[in-house]
Design a protein around this motif. Structure first.
Motif, PDB file in Angstrom:
ATOM      1  N   GLN A 214       3.960   0.200 -10.509  1.00  0.00           N
ATOM      2  CA  GLN A 214       5.012  -0.491 -10.845  1.00  0.00           C
ATOM      3  C   GLN A 214       4.709  -1.004 -11.498  1.00  0.00           C
ATOM      4  N   ASP A 215       5.839  -1.791 -12.570  1.00  0.00           N
ATOM      5  CA  ASP A 215       5.319  -1.994 -13.721  1.00  0.00           C
ATOM      6  C   ASP A 215       4.876  -3.321 -13.441  1.00  0.00           C
ATOM      7  N   THR A 216       4.849  -4.110 -12.739  1.00  0.00           N
ATOM      8  CA  THR A 216       4.899  -5.471 -12.014  1.00  0.00           C
ATOM      9  C   THR A 216       3.094  -5.508 -11.374  1.00  0.00           C
ATOM     10  N   THR A 217       2.516  -4.159 -11.772  1.00  0.00           N
ATOM     11  CA  THR A 217       1.432  -4.302 -11.508  1.00  0.00           C
ATOM     12  C   THR A 217       0.480  -4.680 -12.381  1.00  0.00           C
ATOM     13  N   PHE A 218       0.768  -4.627 -13.433  1.00  0.00           N
ATOM     14  CA  PHE A 218       0.357  -4.871 -15.099  1.00  0.00           C
ATOM     15  C   PHE A 218       0.693  -6.356 -15.710  1.00  0.00           C
ATOM     16  N   THR A 251      12.410  -2.834  -2.950  1.00  0.00           N
ATOM     17  CA  THR A 251      12.317  -3.703  -1.402  1.00  0.00           C
ATOM     18  C   THR A 251      10.977  -3.497  -0.818  1.00  0.00           C
ATOM     19  N   SER A 252      10.363  -2.888  -1.467  1.00  0.00           N
ATOM     20  CA  SER A 252       8.811  -2.674  -0.242  1.00  0.00           C
ATOM     21  C   SER A 252       7.743  -4.014  -0.700  1.00  0.00           C
ATOM     22  N   GLY A 253       8.125  -4.621  -1.723  1.00  0.00           N
ATOM     23  CA  GLY A 253       6.688  -5.230  -2.664  1.00  0.00           C
ATOM     24  C   GLY A 253       5.914  -4.365  -3.077  1.00  0.00           C
ATOM     25  N   VAL A 254       5.567  -5.365  -4.465  1.00  0.00           N
ATOM     26  CA  VAL A 254       4.270  -4.996  -5.234  1.00  0.00           C
ATOM     27  C   VAL A 254       2.354  -4.584  -4.190  1.00  0.00           C
ATOM     28  N   THR A 255       2.203  -3.709  -4.096  1.00  0.00           N
ATOM     29  CA  THR A 255       1.288  -3.199  -3.407  1.00  0.00           C
ATOM     30  C   THR A 255      -0.333  -3.075  -3.641  1.00  0.00           C
ATOM     31  N   ARG A 256      -0.306  -3.113  -5.282  1.00  0.00           N
ATOM     32  CA  ARG A 256      -1.390  -3.186  -5.829  1.00  0.00           C
ATOM     33  C   ARG A 256      -0.910  -4.044  -7.661  1.00  0.00           C
ATOM     34  N   SER A 271      -3.642  -1.191  -3.472  1.00  0.00           N
ATOM     35  CA  SER A 271      -3.609   0.824  -3.552  1.00  0.00           C
ATOM     36  C   SER A 271      -2.627   1.333  -4.071  1.00  0.00           C
ATOM     37  N   ILE A 272      -1.944   2.843  -4.421  1.00  0.00           N
ATOM     38  CA  ILE A 272      -1.056   3.143  -4.588  1.00  0.00           C
ATOM     39  C   ILE A 272      -0.339   4.133  -2.877  1.00  0.00           C
TER      40      ILE A 272
END
Length: 345
Positions: A214-218, A251-256, A271-272
């Motif tokens: 997910q790009d928001t991870t970074f 829709t499930s949010g950012v997890t990492r 985690s992924i």
């Protein structure tokens, strides 16, 4: 579907050496933005300036640049495909400019390699400094066991990053165009701010896999606001490593999170998830297509084992008024801040 209000106010684009925009509003959208660039004879090679720019004004654009169905699809599925967004000439010129950047690139004593599989260990000062530079990164499989390139440098680079949109005139003009402003407005941006750009080569035979992410991870803001603008500069197919997306996964949010520590090291938090591979769908597109990617959408691409490259250019936007996380890997110095597009509201 792209359109522009006939009563829009037009401001001259800030790039020097560009003529003023055409008065007719219809020239602002669906027209090539890079009409011609010429090389100047100077002490610095490849000193480019725009000598003729057909559409070099940033306009006040409304959400009419996308249809309501397109906006609804993006909000529901987390991605959107816009065919024929860039002209064949624009794609050619960006490919040519990227080739020149690689030709000018002289590797230092330490070779920087990009790997989405092993990003923590591969991240170095060269990578971190690329937040404010135009830097080249090699493919993992470009070297033999002795550390020598196995093919020409031009076929060994994974990507160029991460400030093309601010530092190179050709990419700056493309990245800050009226079309971009119009689409950014349509998907909800009030103050769209490009923070990262990458030219991705996906080289023949050795183009590396990009694992699900997910790009928001970074590129984390509070609240979340990242949207990726991914441009196919060549046809993207199953054979040469096209994008794959997991619809509705945003829709499930950012997890990492990828975090920068106080001693300038990279660490990951979270985690992924485990995915069912058959839930991802391929996004095979033609040259000139724009694919919008919600920052929380899971997407990936496989290795390119074919004989054809898959060049792409991507720019990531965030909302300029949202808080930029100080632990993001990408940090700009105070004298080199992020530069938002001209206000479009």
């Amino acid at each position: 579907m792209f359109s522009v209000s006939s009563a829009m106010a037009i401001k001259p684009f800030f790039l020097e050496n560009c003529i003023q925009a055409q008065q007719a509003a219809h020239t602002l959208l669906r027209k090539p933005l890079i009409n011609s660039f010429v090389r100047l004879q100077s002490s610095k090679p490849n000193n480019y300036v725009a000598t003729r720019c057909r559409s070099v004004a940033l306009a006040q654009c409304s959400s009419s640049s996308l249809s309501q169905d397109q906006i609804s699809f993006f909000e529901s599925e987390g991605y959107l495909v816009l065919e024929d967004f860039a002209s064949a000439e624009e794609c050619r010129q960006l490919r040519s400019r990227a080739g020149e950047i690689v030709e000018e690139f002289q590797p230092g004593p330490t070779t920087s390699i990009f790997s989405s599989k092993n990003q923590k260990d591969k991240t170095d000062e060269y990578f971190l400094d690329s937040a404010s530079n135009i830097s080249c990164f090699f493919e993992e499989k470009a070297f033999d066991s002795d550390g020598a390139l196995t093919q020409d440098k031009s076929l060994s680079i994974n990507k160029i990053g991460h400030a093309l949109h601010d530092l190179d005139p050709a990419f700056q003009l493309f990245s800050r165009s009226p079309q971009m402003a119009a689409v950014a407005s349509a998907v909800g941006f009030a103050n769209p701010t490009p923070v990262q750009s990458m030219y991705i080569f996906k080289q023949p035979h050795i183009g590396g896999e990009c694992i699900p992410h997910q790009d928001t991870t970074f590129l984390y803001t509070e609240p979340h606001s990242c949207v990726g603008f991914w441009f196919a500069l060549q046809d993207a197919t199953l054979q040469n490593g096209c994008l794959w997306v997991l619809p509705k996964s945003h829709t499930s949010g950012v997890t990492r999170r990828m975090l920068l520590t106080e001693d300038r090291r990279i660490t990951f938090e979270g985690s992924i998830p485990e995915f069912q591979d058959d839930k991802f769908i391929p996004v095979q597109v033609k040259e000139g297509t724009l694919v919008l990617l919600h920052g929380a959408l899971w997407h990936k691409s496989f290795e390119n084992t074919s004989e054809k490259s898959r060049h792409a250019y991507t720019v990531h936007f965030v909302e300029g008024s949202n808080k930029w996380d100080p632990q993001n890997w990408l940090q700009r110095s105070g004298n080199n801040p992020f530069k938002p597009l001209e206000r479009i509201n």
